[in-house]
Design a protein around this motif. Structure first.
Motif, PDB file in Angstrom:
ATOM      1  N   LEU A 175       0.825  -1.214   0.000  1.00 35.12           N
ATOM      2  CA  LEU A 175       0.000   0.000   0.000  1.00 35.12           C
ATOM      3  C   LEU A 175       0.855   1.257   0.000  1.00 35.12           C
ATOM      4  O   LEU A 175       0.592   2.201  -0.750  1.00 35.12           O
ATOM      5  CB  LEU A 175      -0.926   0.025   1.220  1.00 35.12           C
ATOM      6  N   PHE A 176       1.866   1.282   0.853  1.00 34.59           N
ATOM      7  CA  PHE A 176       2.737   2.445   0.953  1.00 34.59           C
ATOM      8  C   PHE A 176       3.469   2.706  -0.365  1.00 34.59           C
ATOM      9  O   PHE A 176       3.469   3.826  -0.880  1.00 34.59           O
ATOM     10  CB  PHE A 176       3.740   2.248   2.088  1.00 34.59           C
TER      11      PHE A 176
ATOM     12  N   GLY B 145       2.738   1.569  -3.348  1.00 35.96           N
ATOM     13  CA  GLY B 145       1.775   1.879  -4.403  1.00 35.96           C
ATOM     14  C   GLY B 145       1.266   3.306  -4.312  1.00 35.96           C
ATOM     15  O   GLY B 145       1.126   3.993  -5.322  1.00 35.96           O
ATOM     16  N   ALA B 146       1.000   3.771  -3.103  1.00 38.71           N
ATOM     17  CA  ALA B 146       0.540   5.152  -2.925  1.00 38.71           C
ATOM     18  C   ALA B 146       1.623   6.131  -3.348  1.00 38.71           C
ATOM     19  O   ALA B 146       1.340   7.137  -4.002  1.00 38.71           O
ATOM     20  CB  ALA B 146       0.130   5.392  -1.476  1.00 38.71           C
TER      21      ALA B 146
ATOM     22  N   ALA C 216      -3.898   9.662  -3.303  1.00 37.10           N
ATOM     23  CA  ALA C 216      -3.548   8.235  -3.214  1.00 37.10           C
ATOM     24  C   ALA C 216      -3.207   7.852  -1.778  1.00 37.10           C
ATOM     25  O   ALA C 216      -3.494   6.737  -1.338  1.00 37.10           O
ATOM     26  CB  ALA C 216      -2.380   7.916  -4.136  1.00 37.10           C
ATOM     27  N   PHE C 217      -2.622   8.792  -1.023  1.00 35.53           N
ATOM     28  CA  PHE C 217      -2.281   8.493   0.370  1.00 35.53           C
ATOM     29  C   PHE C 217      -3.527   8.369   1.241  1.00 35.53           C
ATOM     30  O   PHE C 217      -3.571   7.543   2.151  1.00 35.53           O
ATOM     31  CB  PHE C 217      -1.340   9.560   0.932  1.00 35.53           C
TER      32      PHE C 217
ATOM     33  N   ASP D 262      -6.437   7.289   0.160  1.00 37.22           N
ATOM     34  CA  ASP D 262      -6.996   5.983  -0.197  1.00 37.22           C
ATOM     35  C   ASP D 262      -6.204   4.848   0.441  1.00 37.22           C
ATOM     36  O   ASP D 262      -6.785   3.887   0.956  1.00 37.22           O
ATOM     37  CB  ASP D 262      -7.024   5.812  -1.721  1.00 37.22           C
ATOM     38  N   ALA D 263      -4.875   4.965   0.440  1.00 32.01           N
ATOM     39  CA  ALA D 263      -4.033   3.938   1.048  1.00 32.01           C
ATOM     40  C   ALA D 263      -4.272   3.869   2.552  1.00 32.01           C
ATOM     41  O   ALA D 263      -4.291   2.781   3.135  1.00 32.01           O
ATOM     42  CB  ALA D 263      -2.562   4.215   0.754  1.00 32.01           C
ATOM     43  N   ARG D 264      -4.465   5.012   3.186  1.00 34.96           N
ATOM     44  CA  ARG D 264      -4.727   5.031   4.627  1.00 34.96           C
ATOM     45  C   ARG D 264      -6.024   4.301   4.938  1.00 34.96           C
ATOM     46  O   ARG D 264      -6.102   3.522   5.890  1.00 34.96           O
ATOM     47  CB  ARG D 264      -4.798   6.480   5.124  1.00 34.96           C
TER      48      ARG D 264
ATOM     49  N   ALA E  71      -7.425   1.933   3.121  1.00 39.80           N
ATOM     50  CA  ALA E  71      -7.196   0.508   2.867  1.00 39.80           C
ATOM     51  C   ALA E  71      -6.379  -0.116   3.999  1.00 39.80           C
ATOM     52  O   ALA E  71      -6.654  -1.239   4.429  1.00 39.80           O
ATOM     53  CB  ALA E  71      -6.489   0.318   1.529  1.00 39.80           C
ATOM     54  N   ALA E  72      -5.391   0.619   4.506  1.00 35.93           N
ATOM     55  CA  ALA E  72      -4.579   0.121   5.614  1.00 35.93           C
ATOM     56  C   ALA E  72      -5.436  -0.085   6.855  1.00 35.93           C
ATOM     57  O   ALA E  72      -5.272  -1.078   7.571  1.00 35.93           O
ATOM     58  CB  ALA E  72      -3.438   1.088   5.904  1.00 35.93           C
TER      59      ALA E  72
END
Length: 60
Positions: free
Chosen positions: A22-23, A25-26, A38-39, A41-43, A45-46
């Motif tokens: 995730l990290f 990819g973001a 993107a960060f 969205d990643a947060r 998902a995390a």
């Protein structure tokens, strides 16, 4: 991974790899699209991954 193990994740190695994906990819998406969303969205998902990992942990 140590933090995931301390938190009680059922499979801390797998969780660590998933969070790393995730990290990375973001980072890549934010750089290529010039969009820091993107960060966010990643947060999200995390958080989902962490919730699931800790819910399935023994005693979780």
């Amino acid at each position: 991974m140590a933090t995931a193990a301390e938190a009680g994740a059922a499979d801390p190695e797998s969780l660590g790899r998933q969070l790393a994906v995730l990290f990375e990819g973001a980072n890549a998406l934010a750089a290529s699209c010039n969009d820091a969303e993107a960060f966010t969205d990643a947060r999200r998902a995390a958080k989902t991954l962490l919730d699931a990992a800790l819910r399935t942990a023994p005693g979780g």
